[in-house]
Design an enzyme around this catalytic site. Structure first.
Site, short mmCIF file in Angstrom:
data_model
loop_
_atom_site.label_atom_id
_atom_site.label_comp_id
_atom_site.label_asym_id
_atom_site.label_seq_id
_atom_site.Cartn_x
_atom_site.Cartn_y
_atom_site.Cartn_z
N THR A 47 -45.59 -8.39 37.17
CA THR A 47 -44.78 -8.94 38.15
C THR A 47 -43.28 -9.54 37.27
O THR A 47 -42.13 -10.04 37.37
CB THR A 47 -45.58 -10.38 38.49
OG1 THR A 47 -47.10 -9.86 39.43
CG2 THR A 47 -45.05 -11.20 39.53
N TYR A 137 -56.55 -5.62 30.99
CA TYR A 137 -56.28 -5.24 32.27
C TYR A 137 -56.23 -4.32 32.79
O TYR A 137 -55.29 -2.96 32.12
CB TYR A 137 -54.28 -5.79 31.94
CG TYR A 137 -53.37 -6.25 32.91
CD1 TYR A 137 -53.55 -5.38 34.57
CD2 TYR A 137 -51.83 -6.32 32.82
CE1 TYR A 137 -52.74 -5.95 35.34
CE2 TYR A 137 -51.05 -6.59 33.79
CZ TYR A 137 -51.47 -5.92 35.13
OH TYR A 137 -50.99 -6.20 36.68
N LYS A 167 -58.90 -8.38 33.93
CA LYS A 167 -57.77 -8.64 34.88
C LYS A 167 -58.54 -7.31 35.29
O LYS A 167 -57.63 -6.55 35.06
CB LYS A 167 -56.75 -8.96 34.49
CG LYS A 167 -55.22 -8.95 35.60
CD LYS A 167 -54.09 -9.08 34.62
CE LYS A 167 -52.85 -9.00 35.80
NZ LYS A 167 -52.69 -9.09 37.14
N THR A 169 -56.99 -5.74 38.91
CA THR A 169 -56.08 -4.47 39.81
C THR A 169 -56.70 -3.15 40.21
O THR A 169 -56.25 -2.74 40.23
CB THR A 169 -54.65 -4.85 39.01
OG1 THR A 169 -54.55 -6.48 38.73
CG2 THR A 169 -54.32 -5.06 41.01
N SER A 211 -49.39 -12.24 42.05
CA SER A 211 -48.26 -12.44 42.27
C SER A 211 -47.73 -13.31 43.37
O SER A 211 -46.36 -14.15 43.53
CB SER A 211 -47.37 -11.60 42.22
OG SER A 211 -47.72 -10.81 43.90
O1 MN9 Z 1 -50.74 -8.67 39.54
C1 MN9 Z 1 -50.12 -8.27 41.35
N1 MN9 Z 1 -49.85 -6.60 40.93
C2 MN9 Z 1 -49.28 -6.49 41.00
C3 MN9 Z 1 -50.76 -9.52 40.10
O2 MN9 Z 1 -47.94 -7.10 40.97
C4 MN9 Z 1 -49.05 -4.63 40.27
C5 MN9 Z 1 -50.23 -8.50 43.07
O3 MN9 Z 1 -50.03 -10.24 42.61
C6 MN9 Z 1 -49.65 -7.54 43.38
O4 MN9 Z 1 -48.39 -7.50 43.68
C7 MN9 Z 1 -50.35 -8.47 44.91
C8 MN9 Z 1 -49.23 -6.91 46.07
O5 MN9 Z 1 -49.96 -6.42 46.06
O6 MN9 Z 1 -51.56 -8.05 45.55
#
Ligand code: MN9
Length: 297
Positions: A47, A137, A167, A169, A211
């Site tokens: 982000t 991450y 982290k 994701t 984000s």
């Molecule tokens: O850091 C964010 N991941 C990315 C966390 O930007 C790849 C998420 O908050 C995503 O933006 C959010 C929307 O898909 O989940």
């Protein structure tokens, strides 16, 4: 090992109209996070356009965030890079500041051969700040690296003394649960997809890095409250609101949209930098109409 709880905001790197970093906007951003009761700040990640910034810019941005947030909110410094050498410069610099944790994505140009190579690489980076907690991450959608995280933990447990967690994701929830349960819940496995927070909560997540907390924090605070009160229908309702926000972002085109939403909440963070696409003014107008119609709390 400390476990971070609540909403850690993945912050933007504010930019001027000419796409240069606007460090002067950082203190106001931090104050806004404090007012919005966020629980931490993740700096120069996806982000924050970390991969699009120079090393000097990343260091300077981190300095401004660390100074502004000192005594107010914990700071995570993202130090991942395609060059492990650059990562190590970023780590040493981060360790010289008052920050709370470091985190790195896998170098993502040369494909990594497996968990052993990932662990060795992360150990090299983490060793640059042995007194700071280190979070790997994991974001396979962007790095293309989908090495098994349980295998990584098994190896990293022996090799990275300051490993604090991941982290995480990814939407691989059976693996996510395995990581949480690993070694008697030893590690802090922070969750990273805002639109799937409810699923992560079911698996035992306590900390989240996101984000959309930037402009929709009340939705997520309500979601957490509902879940902890075992009010699942209300938790689902909140998650649906968050999904609508993420759908809106996807509809209009990613990070530039998120930065535009910051303008609508009164904290202009400027445009994104190439290679990400910017928004034209017609799109911006239509986005604003859709955003206002959502009437978030
Ligand atoms: O850091 C964010 N991941 C990315 C966390 O930007 C790849 C998420 O908050 C995503 O933006 C959010 C929307 O898909 O989940």
């Amino acid at each position: 090992m400390r476990k971070f709880k609540g909403l850690i905001v993945a912050t933007f790197t504010p930019m001027m109209p000419n796409h240069e970093v606007d460090y002067s906007r950082i203190p106001a951003l931090v104050d806004y996070y404090v007012e919005n009761k966020l629980n931490g700040i993740f700096v120069c990640g996806s982000t924050g356009e970390g991969p699009s910034l120079t090393t000097t810019e990343r260091m300077k941005a981190l300095e401004h965030f660390a100074l502004a947030a000192s005594g107010k909110l914990p700071i995570f410094a993202h130090v991942g890079h395609t060059s492990v050498h650059e990562s190590k410069h970023l780590v040493s610099h981060a360790a010289s500041l008052s920050i709370d944790a470091i985190s790195a994505i896998a170098p993502h140009y040369f494909p990594l051969g497996g968990a052993h190579q990932l662990t060795e690489t992360m150990a090299e980076i983490a060793s640059g700040a042995p007194n700071l907690p280190f979070y790997y991450y994991h974001i396979p959608a962007l790095t293309g690296n989908s090495i098994s995280m349980t295998e990584f933990l098994r190896r990293a447990e022996k090799l990275i003394p300051n490993l604090a967690g991941i982290k995480y994701t990814s939407s691989n929830f059976h693996e996510y649960l395995q990581c949480i349960e690993f070694a008697n819940r030893k590690y802090d496995i922070l969750y990273g997809y805002d639109e799937m927070m409810i699923n992560a909560l079911v698996a035992g997540a306590q900390g989240f890095i996101g984000s959309t907390f930037n402009f929709a924090a009340p939705v997520y605070r309500a979601l957490l409250e509902a879940f902890y009160q075992q009010d699942l229908p209300r938790a689902r309702e909140c998650q649906m609101k968050s999904i609508r926000v993420v759908d809106l972002i996807t509809k209009y085109g990613g990070l530039a949209v998120q930065k535009a939403l910051m303008k609508f909440v009164g904290l202009d963070c400027g445009p994104v930098r190439l290679p990400l696409p910017s928004l034209d003014s017609a799109t911006l107008t239509s986005l604003e109409t859709d955003w206002r119609a959502m009437e978030l709390p």
